[in-house]
Design an enzyme around this catalytic site. Structure first.
Site, mmCIF file in Angstrom:
data_model
loop_
_atom_site.group_PDB
_atom_site.id
_atom_site.type_symbol
_atom_site.label_atom_id
_atom_site.label_comp_id
_atom_site.label_asym_id
_atom_site.label_seq_id
_atom_site.Cartn_x
_atom_site.Cartn_y
_atom_site.Cartn_z
ATOM 1 N N ASP A 31 0.859 -1.191 0.000
ATOM 2 C CA ASP A 31 0.000 0.000 0.000
ATOM 3 C C ASP A 31 0.889 1.232 0.000
ATOM 4 O O ASP A 31 1.987 1.203 0.563
ATOM 5 C CB ASP A 31 -0.884 -0.014 1.267
ATOM 6 C CG ASP A 31 -2.213 0.692 1.063
ATOM 7 O OD1 ASP A 31 -2.186 1.899 0.772
ATOM 8 O OD2 ASP A 31 -3.251 0.036 1.174
ATOM 9 N N SER A 34 -1.984 6.316 0.408
ATOM 10 C CA SER A 34 -2.467 7.598 -0.118
ATOM 11 C C SER A 34 -3.896 7.865 0.347
ATOM 12 O O SER A 34 -4.316 9.010 0.456
ATOM 13 C CB SER A 34 -2.386 7.619 -1.647
ATOM 14 O OG SER A 34 -3.288 6.683 -2.188
ATOM 15 N N LEU A 59 2.601 1.257 -6.600
ATOM 16 C CA LEU A 59 2.459 0.149 -7.566
ATOM 17 C C LEU A 59 2.538 0.617 -9.015
ATOM 18 O O LEU A 59 2.631 -0.217 -9.923
ATOM 19 C CB LEU A 59 1.141 -0.588 -7.340
ATOM 20 C CG LEU A 59 1.052 -1.342 -6.007
ATOM 21 C CD1 LEU A 59 -0.387 -1.741 -5.727
ATOM 22 C CD2 LEU A 59 1.953 -2.575 -6.010
ATOM 23 N N SER A 124 -16.431 -3.150 -10.013
ATOM 24 C CA SER A 124 -17.549 -2.410 -9.427
ATOM 25 C C SER A 124 -18.777 -2.568 -10.296
ATOM 26 O O SER A 124 -18.675 -2.697 -11.526
ATOM 27 C CB SER A 124 -17.152 -0.934 -9.378
ATOM 28 O OG SER A 124 -18.282 -0.130 -9.166
ATOM 29 N N TYR A 148 -13.659 7.282 -13.491
ATOM 30 C CA TYR A 148 -13.442 6.189 -12.531
ATOM 31 C C TYR A 148 -14.055 4.889 -13.073
ATOM 32 O O TYR A 148 -13.413 3.839 -13.089
ATOM 33 C CB TYR A 148 -14.068 6.546 -11.173
ATOM 34 C CG TYR A 148 -14.300 5.331 -10.313
ATOM 35 C CD1 TYR A 148 -13.240 4.687 -9.698
ATOM 36 C CD2 TYR A 148 -15.591 4.800 -10.150
ATOM 37 C CE1 TYR A 148 -13.448 3.535 -8.933
ATOM 38 C CE2 TYR A 148 -15.802 3.662 -9.396
ATOM 39 C CZ TYR A 148 -14.732 3.037 -8.797
ATOM 40 O OH TYR A 148 -14.941 1.903 -8.061
ATOM 41 N N LYS A 152 -12.403 1.022 -14.439
ATOM 42 C CA LYS A 152 -12.812 -0.342 -14.076
ATOM 43 C C LYS A 152 -13.150 -1.146 -15.340
ATOM 44 O O LYS A 152 -12.776 -2.315 -15.467
ATOM 45 C CB LYS A 152 -14.001 -0.316 -13.107
ATOM 46 C CG LYS A 152 -13.653 0.231 -11.734
ATOM 47 C CD LYS A 152 -12.595 -0.620 -11.022
ATOM 48 C CE LYS A 152 -12.176 -0.071 -9.683
ATOM 49 N NZ LYS A 152 -11.006 -0.735 -9.106
ATOM 50 N N PHE A 177 -21.333 -4.150 -5.315
ATOM 51 C CA PHE A 177 -22.429 -3.187 -5.314
ATOM 52 C C PHE A 177 -22.097 -2.108 -4.258
ATOM 53 O O PHE A 177 -21.055 -1.485 -4.373
ATOM 54 C CB PHE A 177 -23.769 -3.924 -5.212
ATOM 55 C CG PHE A 177 -24.134 -4.455 -6.592
ATOM 56 C CD1 PHE A 177 -23.386 -5.493 -7.164
ATOM 57 C CD2 PHE A 177 -25.098 -3.847 -7.373
ATOM 58 C CE1 PHE A 177 -23.619 -5.922 -8.480
ATOM 59 C CE2 PHE A 177 -25.347 -4.273 -8.681
ATOM 60 C CZ PHE A 177 -24.610 -5.303 -9.226
ATOM 61 N N ASN A 197 -18.173 10.917 -0.320
ATOM 62 C CA ASN A 197 -18.946 10.887 -1.565
ATOM 63 C C ASN A 197 -20.147 9.968 -1.434
ATOM 64 O O ASN A 197 -21.145 10.138 -2.106
ATOM 65 C CB ASN A 197 -18.087 10.311 -2.703
ATOM 66 C CG ASN A 197 -16.866 11.148 -2.943
ATOM 67 O OD1 ASN A 197 -16.998 12.289 -3.354
ATOM 68 N ND2 ASN A 197 -15.694 10.605 -2.667
#
Ligand code: UFG
Length: 337
Positions: A31, A34, A59, A124, A148, A152, A177, A197
């Protein structure tokens, strides 16, 4: 099994690490913190009583990722790492494409070089775009309404092509979901940076007094109470779905497959608010405002494929999800800070 968990300090990643450790798997977290806290790691050790290795790494740096893969020598990788705020992706699309796609490509290159061919990828329900059938089966067409979401869709496409190129790959795409809740001990949970959000952490911050009221984005949808309906899934159910998928990969006949992780049950924004009031005993004032652009009226998973093929189904209900979210929020009013 030894599992490298990319993004393992984040919200869904950390809950999955708990389940992997409790299942007896060994875990290395990669990780860059961030959007997560290094404090998570001690809490994971405390909850499970097991060692967890942690590597702080970017990464998107392929050379570093290859070195990590050589040292960690995992049997499998779960890839949670990435940026995930829809609104931010619209104002800053370049960094979303860069971080989310480059981290995936780096991991794939490092895995290939090290001969590691088992991967579970965080996807997602956003890949179903604006007008899927509801409940949504996995073979529905994919598209997106924001950068975004496109990262995905594109990530899934890259993995589909990679899996087709080499029969040794075993790749599982998991389409989440709406995750919510927290580990029932209250020591780990969702800790959004800035204004949340998503509706559940927002409600939770209203309950604790960090926000004045919930803005309900539209009450004129074609749903029973006019507010948006979503398939909220407890993060621990989601975590268990990852363990099930990981172990399915070892016996899977195909090189790639995809599963929805949801409950198949719908809850409206106002129902969620009422459940959170009941769980917390705190009032959640709200005001109805305009619809949020890009929102669909209803989003629900068809869950039969995961049930049949992973032997997994969500066990926890809405009230339990709100109670667990509240325990985390009330014990950690400022998250990990
Ligand atoms: N909502 C509000 N007020 C808020 C926030 C949200 O009324 O302050 C409403 C939205 O209009 C929607 C519902 O609550 O009807 C759920 O919204 P979220 O932002 O919590 O979740 P979304 O369904 O929009 O998106 C989530 C994730 C995405 C993921 C998607 C998959 O944020 O990353 O689920 O369906 F892609």
């Amino acid at each position: 099994m030894r599992v490298l968990v990319a993004g393992g300090a984040g919200y869904i990643g950390s809950h999955t690490v708990v389940r992997l450790l409790q299942h007896g798997d060994d875990v290395v977290i990669a990780d860059n913190f961030s959007n997560s806290s290094p404090l998570v790691v001690d809490r994971l050790r405390r909850i499970t009583g097991r060692p967890v290795k942690v590597e702080e790494i970017d990464l998107t740096d392929t050379a570093d990722t290859k070195a990590l893969m050589r040292n960690a020598k995992p049997d499998a990788v779960i890839h949670f790492a990435g940026l995930k705020a829809v609104g931010e992706s619209v104002t800053n699309p370049g960094s979303y494409y860069s971080v989310n796609l480059r981290s995936t490509l780096s991991l794939l290159a490092a895995m290939q070089e090290a001969g590691v061919y088992c991967l579970v990828f965080s996807s997602s329900a956003t890949v179903y775009g604006m007008n899927p059938p509801v409940p949504t089966p996995e073979d529905s067409p994919t598209s997106a309404t924001n950068p975004y979401g496109w990262t995905k869709v594109m990530g899934e496409q890259i993995l589909t092509d990679i899996a087709a190129s080499h029969p040794q790959w075993r790749i599982g795409l998991l389409r989440y979901f709406n995750p919510g809740g927290a580990h029932p001990c209250g020591a780990i949970g969702e800790d959004p940076l800035g204004v949340p959000n998503n509706v559940l952490p927002y409600i939770s911050q209203v309950a604790i007094g960090r926000r004045d009221y919930l803005s309900v984005f539209g009450d004129d949808y074609d749903t029973p109470d006019g507010t948006g309906v979503r398939d909220f899934i407890h993060v621990d159910d989601l975590a268990e779905g990852h363990v099930a998928a990981l172990h399915r990969l070892t016996t899977m006949p195909r090189s790639l497959d995809v599963w929805n992780l949801g409950t198949g049950r719908g809850t409206s924004v106002l129902e969620l608010r009422a459940a959170f009031e009941a769980a917390s005993g705190r009032p959640i004032p709200y005001r109805v405002t305009a619809r949020r652009p890009g929102d669909v009226a209803r989003s629900l998973a068809l869950v039969t494929k995961a049930e049949r093929e992973l032997g997994w189904r969500a066990q926890r209900g809405l009230l339990e999800m709100c109670q667990d979210a509240w325990r985390w929020q009330s014990q950690n009013p400022d998250g990990y800070r």
